[in-house]
Design an enzyme around this catalytic site. Structure first.
Site, mmCIF file in Angstrom:
data_model
loop_
_atom_site.group_PDB
_atom_site.id
_atom_site.type_symbol
_atom_site.label_atom_id
_atom_site.label_comp_id
_atom_site.label_asym_id
_atom_site.label_seq_id
_atom_site.Cartn_x
_atom_site.Cartn_y
_atom_site.Cartn_z
ATOM 1 N N GLY A 219 -29.010 9.397 -10.815
ATOM 2 C CA GLY A 219 -27.807 9.519 -11.626
ATOM 3 C C GLY A 219 -28.117 9.213 -13.069
ATOM 4 O O GLY A 219 -29.186 8.690 -13.402
ATOM 5 N N PHE B 264 -25.874 5.065 -20.781
ATOM 6 C CA PHE B 264 -26.880 4.016 -20.918
ATOM 7 C C PHE B 264 -28.287 4.556 -20.742
ATOM 8 O O PHE B 264 -29.257 4.011 -21.249
ATOM 9 C CB PHE B 264 -26.650 2.925 -19.869
ATOM 10 C CG PHE B 264 -26.746 3.439 -18.462
ATOM 11 C CD1 PHE B 264 -27.967 3.545 -17.823
ATOM 12 C CD2 PHE B 264 -25.616 3.847 -17.778
ATOM 13 C CE1 PHE B 264 -28.065 4.033 -16.525
ATOM 14 C CE2 PHE B 264 -25.699 4.332 -16.488
ATOM 15 C CZ PHE B 264 -26.925 4.435 -15.861
ATOM 16 N N LYS C 161 -33.208 1.430 -13.081
ATOM 17 C CA LYS C 161 -32.243 1.776 -14.123
ATOM 18 C C LYS C 161 -32.935 1.655 -15.482
ATOM 19 O O LYS C 161 -33.197 0.560 -15.968
ATOM 20 C CB LYS C 161 -31.031 0.843 -14.048
ATOM 21 C CG LYS C 161 -29.927 1.192 -15.012
ATOM 22 C CD LYS C 161 -28.697 0.329 -14.746
ATOM 23 C CE LYS C 161 -27.544 0.686 -15.661
ATOM 24 N NZ LYS C 161 -26.330 -0.110 -15.363
ATOM 25 N N ASP D 119 -15.323 -2.281 -16.081
ATOM 26 C CA ASP D 119 -15.475 -0.827 -15.914
ATOM 27 C C ASP D 119 -15.516 -0.442 -14.443
ATOM 28 O O ASP D 119 -16.410 0.274 -13.997
ATOM 29 C CB ASP D 119 -16.732 -0.343 -16.632
ATOM 30 C CG ASP D 119 -16.739 1.175 -16.845
ATOM 31 O OD1 ASP D 119 -15.653 1.783 -16.769
ATOM 32 O OD2 ASP D 119 -17.814 1.738 -17.082
#
Length: 763
Positions: free
Chosen positions: A491, A495, A512, A609
């Site tokens: 994904g 960021f 990430k 969020d």
């Protein structure tokens, strides 16, 4: 009897209906009989008009009427015995001179939501059931409640936003068997006069704002079978005399401020089926008498301050299906006698101080589905028999020295004797490691300096941000993700990107990687925030960090891999489907995560969020909240903060979007939006929504009109479904909880503790 009725307070407020207007001043006299000739009449409203005489009986047989309002007149006489008003929703006869009793045929008013009869002379009524379920009654409980029928058996008003205190006059309802006032906004103390209700079998006043002590007068209720006082602000100790109520089957005192120890007499309730004392400040040791609860099937003592050893006598409770001692201070070894609880399905001993081995006897529990012994000081080999192969690594993480020959997340056990090895580990940590670490750090710093000088273009060595994290080099990440190839992307967002990877030890991870090229300042801030948050939180339903790689040119977090992807994928991809129960379990998982962030930590953490794409699902479909890049960590005494960083449109609370104010209540609002989305399968930004209608107002209107089948995901609820009515009621209750999260005013929203309690009750 399905009547939903209410006696409003005598407060002189204007209770006029929205469509109601005052009639002309000269409109007086009696109600003409010819009124019954008006076919298809739905509203008959003649308030404050000096009407006199009796109410014609024909009025109570006009089958199309939905509203009857004769408020503030001079009508007298009794109410007719024969009533046929199948569509009636609102009946207001208050401030008249009516006498006699309420006819039993009121029980046929199946659609009735509001019944107002105060300021009359009605006595000796025959009303036996007074029930209001999730209607918008509001108001307070009046003292005149004590004037209701002495034959009243059930008083149920739950989810109706009732405020104020419980009046002492409630003790006058001598025949009352059920008192159910849960999910309101009640304040003040529990009146001692409840002790006069000798016939009371069940009391539920959970999810309110009651405070003070649990009154000793409850011990006078010799017929009491169920008591739910959870999710309030009750303090003090548990009354010793509760142990004398042999009729008790269910006790729920969780989510309060109770302290002291559990009375020894409580363990004498041999017929107790459920005992929940979770989320309090109870302390002390558990006595061997706990084994007296020989038919109980649910014990939850989590989130307290219990200490000492678990007595081996607990193994005598073979009926026990669910046992949670999580988040306490228990110590010693896990008793092998737990393996004798043949019906055990769920065992949670996490976040304690247990030491020693995991008993092999647990392999004999053939019904065990959930096990969590994480965050203790356990050592030795993780058992492999029974259902242990089905438990994820999370069930055993953060322990002293666990090992396994089959689990890649743990070191192999080898041939070293476990007990001698544990002693060697202590010696190693205390005497040998400190000087070695000092030398290694010095050499590492020297090598870093030399490497920077020799190759200024190569990615620099990572800097570990947290001692418990694994040190993972850039080179290892490059190999694990196939040079961060596109085929490994899981994904991407503002960021950066997330890559799937396989580390050299065989561990699947999600990497990430933060984009330092386009928005360096924002990316670095997001990396720092997420690192800070993830280093302080440990919960089953939060994403777990494994390590990091950080230098001036590259920043990445290495997270646990979630093989089932995001909740968003499961909601909107055509080849995936979540049934009603799975969605509810996921909703509870998310709520538990937020409850921990808001209430279970040393200081509140606001996610800021929350949305389906930030909820990930592991191989067992357990939900984990992720992405803490814009989270806020509050200091002591802080409850709100201001930010210029906006979250996702559609999920932000009003005060967040307009003023940049973030608080735990903002997370509650986002959760409410997501809960609606989960059961409607409609995004808040769907093209059908705009200025005139939103997801919130769309669902709210359907609840008001009892037409939720028009908004619920068609895959979940069809009229041809088996148990359609029960499923519809279940979804209605879930959506009602969501609406309580979505109040425009933060102080009016329920807390995540209330959300958890409400959803678990539905479950």
């Amino acid at each position: 009897m399905a009547i939903e009725a209410w006696f409003m307070q005598e407060n002189g407020e204007d209770q006029r209906l929205p469509h109601q207007k005052n009639p002309p001043d000269n409109f007086s006299g009696g109600i003409p009989l010819e009124m019954s000739n008006l076919s298809n009449l739905e509203i008959l409203s003649i308030p404050s008009s000096s009407q006199t005489g009796r109410i014609p009986s024909v009025v109570f047989n006009m089958s199309t009427l939905k509203v009857i309002n004769f408020d503030d007149n001079n009508m007298f006489g009794s109410l007719p015995v024969g009533i046929y008003l199948p569509e009636l929703e609102y009946l207001n006869l208050c401030s008249n001179q009516l006498t006699g009793g309420i006819p039993a045929t009121f029980g046929n008013l199946t659609r009735l939501q509001v019944l107002r009869l105060h300021k009359n002379n009605l006595t000796g009524t025959y009303l036996k059931f007074l029930i209001a379920f999730e209607t918008k009654i509001s108001g307070v409980l009046p003292a005149s409640i004590g004037n209701l029928s002495s034959s009243l058996q059930e008083f149920s008003v739950f989810g109706c936003n009732i405020k104020g205190s419980i009046p002492a006059e409630i003790g006058n309802l001598s025949s009352l068997e059920y008192l159910l006032l849960e999910r309101n906004q009640l304040t003040g103390f529990i009146p001692s006069t409840i002790g006069k209700l000798k016939s009371l079998q069940r009391i539920d006043i959970s999810i309110n704002k009651l405070e003070g002590y649990i009154p000793l007068e409850l011990c006078q209720l010799s017929n009491l079978g169920g008591m739910d006082l959870s999710d309030n602000m009750l303090s003090g100790s548990i009354p010793v005399c509760l142990g004398e109520l042999k009729s008790l089957r269910n006790i729920h005192l969780g989510f309060n401020k109770l302290e002291s120890t559990v009375p020894l007499k409580l363990w004498n309730l041999n017929d107790l089926l459920r005992l929940n004392l979770s989320h309090n400040s109870l302390s002390g040791n558990l006595p061997s008498e706990i084994g007296n609860l020989n038919i109980i099937f649910d014990i939850d003592f989590s989130w307290n301050q219990f200490s000492g050893n678990i007595p081996s006598s607990i193994g005598k409770i073979q009926s026990l299906a669910s046992l949670s001692f999580a988040h306490n201070r228990f110590q010693g070894s896990i008793p092998p006698s737990l393996g004798n609880i043949i019906n055990l399905q769920s065992l949670n001993l996490s976040f304690n101080d247990f030491s020693g081995l995991i008993p092999k006897s647990l392999e004999e529990l053939k019904y065990l589905e959930h096990l969590d012994v994480s965050h203790n000081r356990l050592e030795g080999e993780i058992p492999t028999g029974g259902h242990f192969a089905n438990f994820t690594a999370q069930s055993f993480m953060q322990n002293y020295a666990l090992c396994s020959e089959t689990r890649q997340q743990f070191p192999p056990c080898g041939k070293v004797h476990k007990r001698s090895r544990s002693k060697n580990v202590v010696s190693l940590k205390k005497y040998i490691l400190p000087p070695i670490i000092s030398v290694i750090l010095a050499v590492t710093i020297l090598l870093i300096v030399r490497r920077r000088k020799s190759n200024k273009y190569a990615p620099q060595r990572e800097i570990s941000l947290h001692l418990a994290w694994r040190r993972i080099s850039y080179r290892e990440l490059e190999e694990a993700t196939k040079a961060f190839g596109e085929s490994n992307i899981l994904g991407s967002g503002s960021f950066g990107s997330v890559y799937g990877g396989l580390l050299s030890d065989g561990l699947n991870v999600a990497v990430k990687v933060f984009n330092l090229q386009s928005e360096q300042v924002r990316a670095i801030k997001s990396f720092a925030t997420e690192s800070q948050v993830l280093s302080t939180i440990h919960h089953r339903n939060l994403i777990r960090i494994i390590g990091c790689c950080s230098n001036t040119e590259f920043k990445a977090l290495i997270l646990e891999y979630m093989p089932n992807g995001s909740l968003e994928k499961w909601l909107y991809s055509h080849n995936y489907f979540l049934d009603m129960l799975k969605r509810l379990n996921i909703a509870i998982d998310i709520a538990l995560a937020l409850e921990y962030l808001h209430h279970g930590h040393t200081f509140p953490i606001v996610h800021c969020d929350l949305k389906p794409s930030n909820v990930l699902l592991d191989k067992d479909m357990v939900a984990h909240v992720s992405d803490f890049g814009i989270a806020k960590l509050f200091g002591e005494g802080e409850s709100t903060a201001q930010t210029k960083t906006l979250a996702t449109i559609g999920y932000m609370a009003p005060e967040y979007g307009t003023e940049g104010i973030v608080s735990t209540s903002g997370d509650v609002y986002s959760y409410g939006v997501m809960l609606l989305e989960m059961y409607t399968r409609k995004k808040p930004t769907d093209e059908m929504f705009g200025e005139e209608i939103s997801l919130k107002s769309w669902v709210s209107h359907s609840l008001d009109e009892n037409r939720i089948t028009e908004v619920v995901d068609t895959n979940l609820l069809g009229r041809e479904d088996e148990n359609f009515s029960a499923k519809k009621q279940c979804v209605s209750s879930i959506l009602a909880v969501a609406m309580q999260c979505l109040n425009d005013y933060p102080v009016e929203r329920i807390s995540m503790r209330e959300v958890v309690a409400g959803l678990e009750k539905i479950n």
